[in-house]
Scaffold this motif. Structure first.
Motif, mmCIF file in Angstrom:
data_model
loop_
_atom_site.group_PDB
_atom_site.id
_atom_site.type_symbol
_atom_site.label_atom_id
_atom_site.label_comp_id
_atom_site.label_asym_id
_atom_site.label_seq_id
_atom_site.Cartn_x
_atom_site.Cartn_y
_atom_site.Cartn_z
ATOM 1 N N THR A 527 40.248 64.106 73.470
ATOM 2 C CA THR A 527 41.392 63.144 74.109
ATOM 3 C C THR A 527 41.131 62.217 73.978
ATOM 4 O O THR A 527 39.184 61.627 73.567
ATOM 5 C CB THR A 527 41.351 63.839 76.119
ATOM 6 O OG1 THR A 527 40.345 63.333 76.896
ATOM 7 C CG2 THR A 527 41.407 65.066 76.207
ATOM 8 N N LEU A 528 41.617 60.989 74.810
ATOM 9 C CA LEU A 528 41.586 59.259 74.159
ATOM 10 C C LEU A 528 39.858 59.171 75.307
ATOM 11 O O LEU A 528 39.338 57.887 75.097
ATOM 12 C CB LEU A 528 42.076 58.697 74.793
ATOM 13 C CG LEU A 528 43.015 58.530 76.051
ATOM 14 C CD1 LEU A 528 42.208 57.883 77.246
ATOM 15 C CD2 LEU A 528 44.282 58.644 76.132
ATOM 16 N N LYS A 563 39.672 71.094 75.093
ATOM 17 C CA LYS A 563 39.834 71.684 76.976
ATOM 18 C C LYS A 563 41.185 70.469 77.918
ATOM 19 O O LYS A 563 41.041 71.394 78.747
ATOM 20 C CB LYS A 563 38.364 70.487 77.254
ATOM 21 C CG LYS A 563 37.275 71.898 76.174
ATOM 22 C CD LYS A 563 35.994 71.472 76.717
ATOM 23 C CE LYS A 563 35.031 71.739 75.956
ATOM 24 N NZ LYS A 563 33.695 71.320 76.747
ATOM 25 N N ALA A 564 41.234 69.640 77.177
ATOM 26 C CA ALA A 564 42.598 68.933 78.168
ATOM 27 C C ALA A 564 43.953 68.078 76.602
ATOM 28 O O ALA A 564 43.414 68.438 76.015
ATOM 29 C CB ALA A 564 41.682 67.914 78.729
ATOM 30 N N GLY A 565 44.575 67.547 77.637
ATOM 31 C CA GLY A 565 45.563 66.899 76.851
ATOM 32 C C GLY A 565 46.268 68.317 76.313
ATOM 33 O O GLY A 565 46.675 68.814 76.728
ATOM 34 N N LYS A 579 42.115 69.964 60.424
ATOM 35 C CA LYS A 579 41.335 68.487 60.603
ATOM 36 C C LYS A 579 41.343 67.353 60.842
ATOM 37 O O LYS A 579 41.906 66.539 60.531
ATOM 38 C CB LYS A 579 40.522 68.456 58.811
ATOM 39 C CG LYS A 579 39.472 69.891 58.267
ATOM 40 C CD LYS A 579 38.295 70.049 59.092
ATOM 41 C CE LYS A 579 37.382 70.663 58.911
ATOM 42 N NZ LYS A 579 36.670 70.766 59.478
ATOM 43 N N VAL A 580 42.626 67.111 61.695
ATOM 44 C CA VAL A 580 43.341 66.086 62.290
ATOM 45 C C VAL A 580 42.914 66.257 63.244
ATOM 46 O O VAL A 580 42.302 66.275 64.411
ATOM 47 C CB VAL A 580 44.983 66.864 62.810
ATOM 48 C CG1 VAL A 580 45.141 67.699 63.454
ATOM 49 C CG2 VAL A 580 45.781 65.434 63.006
ATOM 50 N N PRO A 581 42.554 65.217 64.020
ATOM 51 C CA PRO A 581 41.823 64.148 65.235
ATOM 52 C C PRO A 581 43.280 64.475 66.258
ATOM 53 O O PRO A 581 43.953 64.067 65.781
ATOM 54 C CB PRO A 581 41.571 62.327 64.193
ATOM 55 C CG PRO A 581 42.247 62.364 63.755
ATOM 56 C CD PRO A 581 42.456 63.411 62.483
ATOM 57 N N ASP A 582 42.228 64.045 67.459
ATOM 58 C CA ASP A 582 43.414 63.911 67.977
ATOM 59 C C ASP A 582 43.631 62.150 68.201
ATOM 60 O O ASP A 582 43.170 60.933 68.160
ATOM 61 C CB ASP A 582 42.683 64.084 69.691
ATOM 62 C CG ASP A 582 43.603 63.491 70.951
ATOM 63 O OD1 ASP A 582 43.990 64.566 71.336
ATOM 64 O OD2 ASP A 582 43.681 62.752 71.496
ATOM 65 N N PRO A 583 45.177 63.338 68.507
ATOM 66 C CA PRO A 583 45.995 61.134 68.306
ATOM 67 C C PRO A 583 45.234 60.100 69.366
ATOM 68 O O PRO A 583 45.734 58.812 68.527
ATOM 69 C CB PRO A 583 47.368 61.470 68.695
ATOM 70 C CG PRO A 583 47.378 63.217 68.152
ATOM 71 C CD PRO A 583 46.177 63.840 68.616
#
Length: 597
Positions: A527-528, A563-565, A579-583
């Protein structure tokens, strides 16, 4: 533009019958003749005029879901976009036959050269065969053809006439309600003919639809193109428009096509356009339009009629006559009599019949009242964001650098919107880029207004918090708003006059701790929070190291189990494969990298 070409079904040939059986499961008062694909009332009132409607399938809820004692006791369904046979229609007539007569209403019977030809021929043949088999009842079966499309002019359609579109649903309801009241065959027939003569409909679509079982079509319309006047069987329209205009430009144009009498070739409905016209407005979802968009269309349609001096007496909206999954809508106007007609048909009569209750499963709720001016309740005053104060303000060491850094971060988010949106289409719900860009645009606005300045960083943090709350919304907006609000509170407690690195480090640590009381996300969580916490933890050792920590934390989310988001609801293995990161994490990375410039 991509057409939806995947469908939930057992098989394309079984879809219509499977859907009709499902309709009967949902509505126990209905019965089905599966061999003839006829939906009818299980226990019809045989003392009253019976209406038989029908046509090709793919236009649901029309026609099958309009079967009711106060609408049509029977509907006969062909295959997708194909007319039912005369034998099917005869069977429908037999199922509801009575001493009062019946009034077959084939809805799509005007354009004889295309998919509507079969409806006219087969309903007409069924009527003639019934009269031949029952000569004593030959005058007890009436035939109504409804054509309401205004896209085809008189010259072009001088032989075929107008296509039948969503306006037929108003004929169903009004004539069916009169029949349910016990109206005679002659009166039911007369009001059906009268209403049909005062209907105008125009359709517009962003793309054509896809018929189950057929090959996936090539792209038909451009990504920024729409078509006006298209048919409900994928027929091409009157014209194409590019770029797609805003609704407040498109809707008045469509209304004009129905109401204008300046062009004799396209003037089908006798509007006076002198401020005395009263109408019923039907906003029809062609199958693939979101309710959100439909709501905006309804408002603009009413506004366009108001501006033309046309009084809207009733508004109906929703899927009435669809075209499978077509992303589009149609507008229908029924011009009311004003004064009583020669047949004794008045505005009050038509509106009361339209308002009569019905248990037809496809008929949409309506207010049964004239729409009023929209009441907009005054909003409570939000917490004021005040201009910077010269008294006791915590200032940045270099005010201009501070303001430039905020501006860079916002512009970087705007530039990264497409990239972040693409990530979120895989890892979430596809709106992260738009959410962050909305926040960035809002911050730029208050920055230009002089609310965010290096002369008062506390007020700047409050301003950013308010923008996140009001412009971003959702989870991201709440997280950003809480963080910046907490940051402002922590900075307020500082006794320093200048916001040094030490002041920022302490306040950021306090703000992150406060944020943790509202979210369970902790690094590593995809997550952020991951890059944000990395930034707060490493910043005391130096800004360059903090930037590197943020970049690494955001990159690591590519291989991380959520684990969240938003990503917690997406398959973890699939995310790792992509292989995409969390936006959200990537958004933090974009902000910090811009600050570091």
């Amino acid at each position: 533009m991509v057409v939806q070409s995947k469908h939930f079904l057992n098989s394309p040939p079984s879809l219509v019958l499977d859907a009709l059986r499902g309709l009967c499961v949902l509505n126990p008062h209905l019965a089905i003749d599966p061999a003839n694909k006829v939906i009818h009332l299980a226990n019809p009132d045989r003392s009253k005029v019976a209406l038989v409607c029908g046509g090709g399938s793919g236009h649901e809820p029309s026609h099958s879901a309009f079967v009711a004692s106060s609408l049509a006791p029977a509907a006969v369904c062909g295959n997708v976009f194909a007319s039912p046979s005369a034998g099917q229609v005869r069977r429908a007539i037999d199922l509801v036959t009575n001493d009062a007569g019946m009034c077959p209403l084939p809805p799509l019977t005007v354009d004889y050269t295309r998919n509507y030809t079969g409806d006219v021929l087969n309903f007409g043949l069924a009527k003639e065969q019934y009269a031949a088999f029952h000569p004593d009842k030959s005058d007890r079966v009436k035939f109504v053809i409804v054509g309401d499309d205004v896209a085809v002019g008189r010259k072009q359609g001088k032989i075929v006439g107008r296509r039948g579109l969503a306006g037929v649903c108003l004929v169903y309801k009004i004539a069916g309600a009169l029949a349910a009241r016990g109206g005679s065959l002659e009166k039911v027939y007369a009001i059906a003919e009268y209403v049909s003569s005062r209907l105008g409909t125009i359709g517009v679509g962003l793309e054509h639809c896809h018929v189950p079982g057929t090959a996936e079509p090539d792209t038909h319309l451009g990504a920024n193109e729409l078509e006006i006047g298209l048919g409900i069987h994928n027929e091409s329209g009157h014209r194409r428009v590019s770029p797609v205009p805003p609704l407040n430009e498109l809707i008045p144009d469509l209304v004009q096509m129905i109401t204008s009498t300046a062009d004799p070739d396209r003037s089908f409905v006798p509007f006076k356009n002198d401020g005395t016209d009263d109408v019923v407005l039907l906003v029809n979802n062609l199958g693939g339009l979101s309710e959100l968009e439909l709501g905006a269309i309804i408002g603009e349609a009413k506004s366009a009629l108001d501006k033309q001096g046309i009084k809207t007496m009733r508004v109906l909206a929703g899927p009435f006559m669809t075209s499978l999954n077509m992303p589009g809508f149609s507008l229908t106007l029924l011009l009311l009599p004003g004064t009583e007609s020669d047949d004794g048909i008045s505005t009050d009569l038509i509106l009361s019949l339209l308002d009569d209750p019905t248990n037809a499963p496809g008929w949409r709720w309506s207010s049964k009242t004239e729409p009023k001016t929209v009441v907009e309740t005054a909003s409570l005053a939000s917490v004021n964001i005040v201009p910077p104060s010269s008294q006791s303000a915590l200032r940045a060491p270099d005010a201009r650098s501070f303001e430039s850094a905020v501006e860079r971060a916002c512009k970087a988010l705007l530039a990264a919107e497409g990239e972040i949106t693409d990530m979120d289409k895989i890892a979430g719900d596809g709106d992260c880029g738009l959410t962050l860009s909305a926040g960035a645009s809002g911050v730029l606005d208050v920055l230009k207004q002089g609310v965010i300045t290096g002369g008062d960083v506390i007020n700047g943090m409050i301003a950013i918090s308010k923008v996140a709350e009001e412009k971003m919304g959702g989870t991201s907006g709440a997280l950003y708003s809480i963080f910046f609000s907490s940051l402002a509170q922590a900075l307020t407690r500082s006794s320093a006059a200048v916001a040094t690195t030490e002041v920022w480090c302490s306040a950021l640590k306090t703000a992150l701790a406060r944020l943790y009381t509202y979210t369970r996300a902790r690094p590593p969580s995809r997550t952020l929070i991951d890059p944000l916490s990395a930034f707060v933890d490493v910043l005391p050792a130096g800004f360059d190291g903090a930037v590197k920590a943020v970049q690494d934390a955001a990159e690591r989310t590519r291989d991380m189990e959520a684990k969240a988001g938003r990503s917690a609801y997406v398959g973890g293995d699939w995310l790792k494969e992509q292989k995409v990161p969390d936006p959200g994490a990537w958004g933090v990375k974009v902000i910090v990298e811009a600050l570091a410039q």
